[in-house]
Motif scaffolding. Structure first.
Motif, mmCIF file in Angstrom:
data_model
loop_
_atom_site.group_PDB
_atom_site.id
_atom_site.type_symbol
_atom_site.label_atom_id
_atom_site.label_comp_id
_atom_site.label_asym_id
_atom_site.label_seq_id
_atom_site.Cartn_x
_atom_site.Cartn_y
_atom_site.Cartn_z
ATOM 1 N N ARG A 29 3.939 -23.245 19.468
ATOM 2 C CA ARG A 29 4.550 -23.681 18.222
ATOM 3 C C ARG A 29 4.452 -25.194 18.077
ATOM 4 O O ARG A 29 4.617 -25.931 19.050
ATOM 5 C CB ARG A 29 6.034 -23.297 18.172
ATOM 6 C CG ARG A 29 6.287 -21.830 18.457
ATOM 7 C CD ARG A 29 6.446 -21.037 17.182
ATOM 8 N NE ARG A 29 6.527 -19.621 17.443
ATOM 9 C CZ ARG A 29 7.646 -18.959 17.669
ATOM 10 N NH1 ARG A 29 8.800 -19.590 17.692
ATOM 11 N NH2 ARG A 29 7.624 -17.666 17.871
ATOM 12 N N PRO A 30 4.213 -25.680 16.869
ATOM 13 C CA PRO A 30 4.184 -27.140 16.658
ATOM 14 C C PRO A 30 5.590 -27.708 16.770
ATOM 15 O O PRO A 30 6.565 -27.032 16.481
ATOM 16 C CB PRO A 30 3.660 -27.272 15.225
ATOM 17 C CG PRO A 30 4.028 -25.987 14.568
ATOM 18 C CD PRO A 30 3.976 -24.934 15.642
ATOM 19 N N ARG A 31 5.676 -28.936 17.208
ATOM 20 C CA ARG A 31 6.974 -29.620 17.276
ATOM 21 C C ARG A 31 7.306 -30.162 15.905
ATOM 22 O O ARG A 31 6.480 -30.764 15.241
ATOM 23 C CB ARG A 31 6.918 -30.762 18.285
ATOM 24 C CG ARG A 31 8.271 -31.422 18.499
ATOM 25 C CD ARG A 31 8.193 -32.434 19.611
ATOM 26 N NE ARG A 31 7.721 -33.712 19.159
ATOM 27 C CZ ARG A 31 8.497 -34.625 18.551
ATOM 28 N NH1 ARG A 31 9.748 -34.366 18.305
ATOM 29 N NH2 ARG A 31 8.006 -35.781 18.200
ATOM 30 N N SER A 32 8.559 -29.956 15.489
ATOM 31 C CA SER A 32 8.956 -30.504 14.194
ATOM 32 C C SER A 32 9.214 -31.992 14.349
ATOM 33 O O SER A 32 9.573 -32.471 15.406
ATOM 34 C CB SER A 32 10.205 -29.805 13.666
ATOM 35 O OG SER A 32 11.313 -30.108 14.482
ATOM 36 N N VAL A 73 9.156 -19.564 11.759
ATOM 37 C CA VAL A 73 9.391 -19.460 13.197
ATOM 38 C C VAL A 73 10.231 -20.651 13.664
ATOM 39 O O VAL A 73 10.239 -21.704 13.026
ATOM 40 C CB VAL A 73 8.066 -19.421 13.995
ATOM 41 C CG1 VAL A 73 7.259 -18.180 13.650
ATOM 42 C CG2 VAL A 73 7.244 -20.674 13.763
ATOM 43 N N PHE A 74 10.915 -20.484 14.753
ATOM 44 C CA PHE A 74 11.642 -21.599 15.362
ATOM 45 C C PHE A 74 10.660 -22.427 16.183
ATOM 46 O O PHE A 74 9.689 -21.919 16.731
ATOM 47 C CB PHE A 74 12.754 -21.085 16.290
ATOM 48 C CG PHE A 74 13.923 -20.527 15.559
ATOM 49 C CD1 PHE A 74 14.809 -21.355 14.888
ATOM 50 C CD2 PHE A 74 14.152 -19.164 15.545
ATOM 51 C CE1 PHE A 74 15.899 -20.841 14.207
ATOM 52 C CE2 PHE A 74 15.234 -18.631 14.875
ATOM 53 C CZ PHE A 74 16.113 -19.470 14.207
ATOM 54 N N THR A 75 10.952 -23.718 16.256
ATOM 55 C CA THR A 75 10.181 -24.625 17.097
ATOM 56 C C THR A 75 11.124 -25.714 17.586
ATOM 57 O O THR A 75 12.258 -25.836 17.102
ATOM 58 C CB THR A 75 8.983 -25.219 16.317
ATOM 59 O OG1 THR A 75 8.147 -25.923 17.228
ATOM 60 C CG2 THR A 75 9.433 -26.156 15.201
ATOM 61 N N ALA A 76 10.689 -26.496 18.534
ATOM 62 C CA ALA A 76 11.522 -27.567 19.072
ATOM 63 C C ALA A 76 11.759 -28.625 18.002
ATOM 64 O O ALA A 76 10.838 -29.040 17.306
ATOM 65 C CB ALA A 76 10.841 -28.191 20.292
ATOM 66 N N ARG A 134 9.696 -24.392 26.101
ATOM 67 C CA ARG A 134 9.773 -23.032 25.541
ATOM 68 C C ARG A 134 8.828 -22.880 24.365
ATOM 69 O O ARG A 134 8.053 -21.938 24.282
ATOM 70 C CB ARG A 134 11.213 -22.740 25.118
ATOM 71 C CG ARG A 134 11.370 -21.464 24.342
ATOM 72 C CD ARG A 134 12.771 -21.362 23.735
ATOM 73 N NE ARG A 134 12.885 -20.196 22.903
ATOM 74 C CZ ARG A 134 13.615 -19.131 23.208
ATOM 75 N NH1 ARG A 134 14.291 -19.099 24.338
ATOM 76 N NH2 ARG A 134 13.665 -18.110 22.388
ATOM 77 N N TYR A 135 8.921 -23.807 23.417
ATOM 78 C CA TYR A 135 8.114 -23.667 22.202
ATOM 79 C C TYR A 135 6.663 -24.102 22.396
ATOM 80 O O TYR A 135 5.787 -23.634 21.686
ATOM 81 C CB TYR A 135 8.798 -24.355 21.026
ATOM 82 C CG TYR A 135 10.028 -23.564 20.628
ATOM 83 C CD1 TYR A 135 9.895 -22.270 20.137
ATOM 84 C CD2 TYR A 135 11.303 -24.065 20.786
ATOM 85 C CE1 TYR A 135 10.991 -21.511 19.809
ATOM 86 C CE2 TYR A 135 12.418 -23.308 20.459
ATOM 87 C CZ TYR A 135 12.249 -22.038 19.971
ATOM 88 O OH TYR A 135 13.339 -21.270 19.654
ATOM 89 N N THR A 136 6.393 -24.966 23.361
ATOM 90 C CA THR A 136 5.010 -25.294 23.698
ATOM 91 C C THR A 136 4.325 -24.057 24.261
ATOM 92 O O THR A 136 3.190 -23.746 23.899
ATOM 93 C CB THR A 136 4.959 -26.454 24.705
ATOM 94 O OG1 THR A 136 5.568 -27.593 24.109
ATOM 95 C CG2 THR A 136 3.530 -26.783 25.092
ATOM 96 N N ARG A 180 11.540 -27.956 24.562
ATOM 97 C CA ARG A 180 10.152 -28.306 24.226
ATOM 98 C C ARG A 180 9.171 -27.400 24.972
ATOM 99 O O ARG A 180 8.206 -26.917 24.396
ATOM 100 C CB ARG A 180 9.872 -29.766 24.546
ATOM 101 C CG ARG A 180 10.612 -30.715 23.622
ATOM 102 C CD ARG A 180 10.205 -32.155 23.854
ATOM 103 N NE ARG A 180 11.098 -33.038 23.140
ATOM 104 C CZ ARG A 180 11.130 -33.174 21.820
ATOM 105 N NH1 ARG A 180 10.304 -32.496 21.071
ATOM 106 N NH2 ARG A 180 11.982 -33.996 21.243
#
Length: 179
Positions: free
Chosen positions: A163-166, A143-146, A157-159, A155
């Motif tokens: 999704r975990p932050r890379s 999956v995509f993440t920030a 969007r993915y929060t 940030r």
């Protein structure tokens, strides 16, 4: 080409990529370049594209650093258009798009297929993670993440998606050294 990127998408790599290569003629010109075409008249004949449209698309591809314009004749001066390293790096994208199109056609309707140059055997390209070799086809596993350079909008969007932050490479080690 006028920018179609929304202000909030300026940091999104997909949006910025589509701005460079998402136009119909651009992909077809790049496909011809991968097939070895370099001259204006070759592109024009292959694509049956107007002179003005081809001129505009080639100028954009040169300005975007995907093609390089260089003289091949001096009297009169004539130029050819060669793929740059940046342009050549798009080959897997073009191959993947063509493969996707072929997946949705019956075998007898495929006008172009990718083959192994040495054996002539048709190949089925897949996109894989270079580290693990796992296919990216599995949409649940990847999956995509920030990323580390993500702004507040990306940030958020993915929060919202949970999704975990890379973290940048080595960030974990730096954090443990501070503790």
């Amino acid at each position: 080409m006028a920018s179609r990127i929304r202000l909030e998408d300026r940091e999104c790599p997909l949006s910025t990529t589509v701005q460079h290569v998402g136009e119909w003629w651009t992909l077809l010109i790049l496909h011809d370049a991968f097939d070895g075409y370099t001259r204006f008249d070759q592109f024009q004949k292959s694509l049956d594209i107007s002179t003005s449209m081809l001129t505009a698309r080639l100028k954009t591809l040169v300005a975007d650093g995907l093609l390089e314009r260089r003289p091949y004749q001096t009297n009169p001066v004539r130029h050819e258009y060669a793929l740059t390293e940046r342009g050549r790096s798009l080959r897997p994208v073009i191959v993947a798009l063509a493969a996707w199109g072929n997946q949705h056609l019956p075998q007898e309707q495929r006008s172009m297929v990718l083959v192994d140059a040495a054996t002539g055997e048709e190949v089925e390209p897949v996109v894989v993670d270079a580290r693990t070799g796992r296919s990216l086809q599995d949409s649940d596993a990847f999956v995509f993440t920030a990323g580390p350079a993500a702004g507040p909008g990306m940030r958020a969007r993915y929060t919202e998606l949970g999704r975990p932050r890379s973290e940048p490479a080595g960030a974990e080690d730096a954090e443990s050294r501070r503790a």
